[in-house]
Write an enzyme that holds these catalytic residues in place. Structure first.
Site, PDB file in Angstrom:
ATOM      1  N   ARG A  84     -10.193 -16.131   7.825  1.00 34.36           N
ATOM      2  CA  ARG A  84      -8.860 -16.151   8.434  1.00 34.36           C
ATOM      3  C   ARG A  84      -7.775 -16.118   7.369  1.00 34.36           C
ATOM      4  NH1 ARG A  84      -7.405 -20.863  12.671  1.00 34.36           N
ATOM      5  NH2 ARG A  84      -7.327 -22.086  10.742  1.00 34.36           N
ATOM      6  N   LYS A 183      -1.397 -17.328   9.819  1.00 38.89           N
ATOM      7  CA  LYS A 183      -1.166 -18.750   9.558  1.00 38.89           C
ATOM      8  C   LYS A 183      -0.269 -18.852   8.330  1.00 38.89           C
ATOM      9  CE  LYS A 183      -3.786 -23.091   9.704  1.00 38.89           C
ATOM     10  NZ  LYS A 183      -3.181 -23.569  10.958  1.00 38.89           N
ATOM     11  N   GLU A 216       0.288 -22.708  23.102  1.00 41.30           N
ATOM     12  CA  GLU A 216      -0.485 -23.714  22.378  1.00 41.30           C
ATOM     13  C   GLU A 216       0.402 -24.935  22.175  1.00 41.30           C
ATOM     14  OE1 GLU A 216      -1.622 -22.112  18.597  1.00 41.30           O
ATOM     15  OE2 GLU A 216       0.433 -21.767  17.944  1.00 41.30           O
TER      16      GLU A 216
END
Length: 324
Positions: A84, A183, A216
């Site tokens: 990721r 991220k 989220e």
């Protein structure tokens, strides 16, 4: 070093200890020992670990990061976290300056130098030093920073009794602006939502997308349970492709519980039988109230409890060894 702490009033009134200590069998004196931090191939004591004020990670939040857990001397789902990180870096045209193998060795060596078996790693990749302009072409060399810390996101009582959430006015960043799948070091969107939760006296905040559906929480993926069936927002709703989220899918399949990705509204959360959150720092934690409404019985439900128990077992069953 402790990455985060439980609410001060909760810790003071209940004498709450951190959810995970920095070292197995640590005492207050050893837990307070200055940590060792990795920066660009070298290790520094915490007091000497410094980066340039011209690093674009500081000036513009230009960079990416991962939060990674390690349990019982093994790093949990390291390959998934590194993949990721590499994906996030590629998406923003940021070259990782070392190989995957070198990153793995640097990460586990950081843990070794801090003499830890349980804890949390913050792995940062910044654009590097540039000038005061935002053009990333001015940054010649990205920087890698690795921090090993204790983790205490929520007190133990919240894992047993559940937490409360509120819906915040701050909407999750639209993927057309900055895809939440990246991220990035710029977490102001999440921070503003976290401020709203703090002001409301809640433990977490539900973030909606531009369509008004649940995306989220500020640092966690959201799951609800209705009639024995688990539902969670799809990645396209603005949710991070969480590593712990993926583990929850594995556990549900193992337990024979149906799980579906679908759009979720606030109404769906309100009428759910159960709700739980997942995240590397939070692990798996139940939610018992949303916007002042009790979820289900107002106590952690049986499926949430099974998911939490199985997750804790899985964290002990494998991972990348730290000490050979």
């Amino acid at each position: 070093m402790v990455l985060d702490e439980p609410k001060k009033e909760a810790a003071a009134s209940k004498n709450v200890k951190p959810a995970v200590d920095s070292r197995a069998g640590a005492t207050p004196s050893t837990a307070a020992k200055e940590s060792t931090i990795y920066i660009d191939g070298k290790f520094y004591p915490e007091s000497d670990a410094k980066i340039s004020v011209f690093d674009h990670g500081l000036l513009y939040g230009d960079g990416v990061f991962e939060g990674i857990r390690f349990y019982n001397g093994r790093v949990f789902r390291l390959e998934e976290h590194l993949q990721r990180l590499w994906d996030s870096a590629r998406s923003i045209c940021l070259d990782v300056p070392i190989s995957r193998a070198e990153m793995t060795e640097a990460l586990v060596e950081t843990i070794r130098k801090n003499d830890m078996r349980e804890g949390y790693i913050r792995l940062l990749l910044t654009r590097g030093v540039g000038n005061l302009g935002l053009n990333p072409a001015q940054c010649k060399k990205p920087s890698v920073i690795i921090i090993a810390a204790a983790i205490a996101l929520y007190p133990k009582e919240m894992y047993e009794n559940g937490l409360s959430v509120v819906t915040c006015a701050t909407r999750r960043t639209n993927p057309a602006s900055l895809n939440p799948a990246v991220k990035s070091l710029n977490y102001l969107n999440n921070v503003m939502a976290r401020i709203e939760a703090n002001l409301a006296g809640a433990d977490e905040a539900l973030m909606l997308n531009d369509q008004g559906n649940v995306a989220e929480c500020t640092a966690d993926n959201v799951f609800i349970i209705k009639n024995g069936h688990i539902f969670t927002p799809p990645i396209s709703a603005g949710a991070l492709r969480g590593i712990t989220r993926a583990v929850a899918f594995e556990i549900a399949a193992e337990l024979g519980i149906r799980i579906t990705e679908t759009d979720i509204t606030r109404h769906d959360v309100f009428i759910a039988d159960e709700c739980f959150l997942t995240g590397t720092a939070a692990e798996v934690i139940p939610v018992i109230r949303a916007d002042g409404r009790s979820i289900g019985t107002g106590k952690p439900g049986p499926i949430s409890t099974r998911m939490i128990a199985r997750f804790r077992e899985i964290t002990r069953e494998g991972g990348t060894p730290i000490y050979s």
